[in-house]
Design an enzyme around this catalytic site. Structure first.
Site, mmCIF file in Angstrom:
data_model
loop_
_atom_site.group_PDB
_atom_site.id
_atom_site.type_symbol
_atom_site.label_atom_id
_atom_site.label_comp_id
_atom_site.label_asym_id
_atom_site.label_seq_id
_atom_site.Cartn_x
_atom_site.Cartn_y
_atom_site.Cartn_z
ATOM 1 N N SER A 119 39.125 -7.177 -3.516
ATOM 2 C CA SER A 119 38.110 -8.217 -3.462
ATOM 3 C C SER A 119 37.843 -8.702 -2.049
ATOM 4 O O SER A 119 37.028 -9.599 -1.852
ATOM 5 C CB SER A 119 38.530 -9.398 -4.350
ATOM 6 O OG SER A 119 39.852 -9.794 -4.069
ATOM 7 N N HIS A 140 34.351 -3.271 -6.930
ATOM 8 C CA HIS A 140 34.864 -4.624 -7.117
ATOM 9 C C HIS A 140 34.296 -5.207 -8.408
ATOM 10 O O HIS A 140 33.166 -5.684 -8.454
ATOM 11 C CB HIS A 140 34.497 -5.507 -5.919
ATOM 12 C CG HIS A 140 35.007 -6.908 -6.030
ATOM 13 N ND1 HIS A 140 34.379 -7.980 -5.445
ATOM 14 C CD2 HIS A 140 36.083 -7.414 -6.705
ATOM 15 C CE1 HIS A 140 35.049 -9.082 -5.726
ATOM 16 N NE2 HIS A 140 36.072 -8.760 -6.494
ATOM 17 N N GLU A 152 30.424 -4.827 -7.526
ATOM 18 C CA GLU A 152 30.052 -4.588 -6.138
ATOM 19 C C GLU A 152 30.543 -3.187 -5.760
ATOM 20 O O GLU A 152 31.726 -2.889 -5.902
ATOM 21 C CB GLU A 152 30.722 -5.608 -5.208
ATOM 22 C CG GLU A 152 30.040 -6.945 -5.139
ATOM 23 C CD GLU A 152 30.693 -7.856 -4.111
ATOM 24 O OE1 GLU A 152 29.977 -8.400 -3.261
ATOM 25 O OE2 GLU A 152 31.934 -8.039 -4.160
ATOM 26 N N ASN A 190 32.985 -12.735 -2.461
ATOM 27 C CA ASN A 190 34.039 -13.636 -2.001
ATOM 28 C C ASN A 190 33.763 -14.229 -0.625
ATOM 29 O O ASN A 190 34.382 -15.233 -0.263
ATOM 30 C CB ASN A 190 35.381 -12.927 -2.032
ATOM 31 C CG ASN A 190 35.901 -12.829 -3.457
ATOM 32 O OD1 ASN A 190 35.833 -13.779 -4.219
ATOM 33 N ND2 ASN A 190 36.399 -11.668 -3.829
#
Length: 284
Positions: A119, A140, A152, A190
Site C-alpha cells: 500500500s 493494491h 490500484e 494512501n
C-alpha cells in the site's frame, strides 16, 4: 499470458480477501503462509465471507462451496511453482517483502508475474530484487477486498507493457475496477488517505474532540461512510504507521510525520479490530 492458477502469499486480512475474490472468479488459488494457524483463520474468514454472500443471494451455496474448494493452503513457497501469477500480501515492511520476492522468484518460472499488494512501498525497488524485473507490478486491493471495487495497478519503472496489460485485463473477471497509478510513495490512495487519518489522530491527541465526535464530523459533514478513526481501526494501526513512515522517509517532508499517539498505540499493541482494541473497543 493465460492465467489459470494464482498464488497468494500471506493469510492475513488482505491475503484472505484476495484469495477469495480470485477463487470466486474461477481461478485455482494457492494460499501460502508460514503459519498454519494463520491459514486456518484465513479459511474460516473466507468461509464466513462466502456465507454472507449466500445469505444476501449474491451467490448460491454451490458457487460458494466451489470457490472454497478452489483454494488450497500451504506453508511452503514451493507450492507456488506452477502459478502464472503470484500476489504478495505480507506485512507492510520493506525487508520482509524484498526477502519474500527473492524467495518466490526462486520457485516460480521466469514468466510468472510477481505482484505486490503493498500500500506504499516502491514497486521499482521491489522489482530490482529479482531477475526479469519487467514482470513485477503492484496490485493494491482495498479493504475489505470482497466488497471494495478498486484495484490500484502500479507500474514499476521496469514493468513492461505485456505485464501491465495482463493484470489490467485480470481485474475484469475479478469484478474490480482498475486505476493505473505511477510508482510513488503511497501511490494515490494512501498519499491522500493516510495524512487525513493521521490528522484526525492529531485532533484526538490534542484534545480537540473525542473519538466519536471526530468520526461524526467526517461522516455527517463530509459524507464519509466511516469515520477516519474507525477506518484506522479497520485497516490496522500498525499498517497506518508503516505507511506514514514510508511517506515521511521517502518524501522527506515533516507534514507526513506520524502522530505520537499513533506511535504509542502501536507500541502498546492497540492495533484496532485485529487486536480487540484501537480507537474503539472490539472485545466482543
Amino acid at each position: 499470458m493465460d492465467i489459470q492458477k494464482i498464488g497468494v502469499v500471506g493469510g492475513g486480512q488482505m491475503g484472505s480477501g484476495i484469495a477469495q475474490v480470485c477463487a470466486q472468479a474461477g481461478y485455482s488459488v494457492v494460499l501460502v503462509d508460514v503459519s498454519a494457524n494463520a491459514l486456518s483463520r484465513a479459511h474460516d474468514t473466507i468461509s464466513r465471507s462466502l456465507a454472507r454472500l449466500v445469505k444476501k443471494a449474491a451467490l448460491d451455496s454451490l458457487q460458494a462451496d466451489a470457490a472454497l474448494e478452489r483454494i488450497s493452503s500451504h506453508t511452503e513457497l514451493g507450492a507456488l511453482a506452477d502459478c502464472q501469477l503470484v500476489i504478495e500480501a505480507a506485512t507492510e515492511n520493506w525487508a520482509i517483502k524484498a526477502e519474500l520476492f527473492g524467495k518466490i522468484a526462486e520457485v516460480v518460472s521466469a514468466e510468472t508475474i510477481l505482484a505486490s499488494n503493498t500500500s506504499s512501498i516502491s514497486l521499482t525497488r521491489l522489482a530490482a530484487t529479482v531477475a526479469q524485473p519487467q514482470r513485477v507490478i503492484g496490485m493494491h486491493f482495498m479493504n475489505p477486498v470482497p466488497v471494495m471495487p478498486l484495484v490500484e495497478i502500479i507500474r514499476a519503472r521496469q514493468t513492461d507493457d505485456a505485464t501491465f496489460a495482463t493484470i489490467r485485463a485480470l481485474t475484469g473477471p475479478l469484478g474490480k475496477t482498475p486505476v493505473s497509478v505511477n510508482d510513488a510513495p503511497g501511490f494515490v490512495s494512501n498519499r491522500v488517505l493516510m495524512p487525513m487519518i493521521n490528522e484526525a489522530i492529531f485532533c484526538l491527541h490534542e484534545g480537540i474532540a473525542s473519538t466519536e465526535d471526530i468520526d461524526a464530523v467526517m461522516k455527517l459533514g463530509m459524507n464519509h461512510p466511516i469515520g477516519p478513526l474507525a477506518l484506522a481501526d479497520l485497516i490496522g494501526l500498525d499498517t497506518c504507521l508503516a505507511i506514514m513512515d514510508v511517506l515521511y522517509h521517502e518524501l522527506r517532508d515533516s507534514k507526513y510525520r506520524a502522530c505520537p499517539l499513533l506511535v504509542q498505540m502501536v507500541d502498546a499493541g492497540q492495533l484496532g479490530r485485529k487486536a480487540t482494541r484501537g480507537f474503539y473497543g472490539y472485545e466482543s
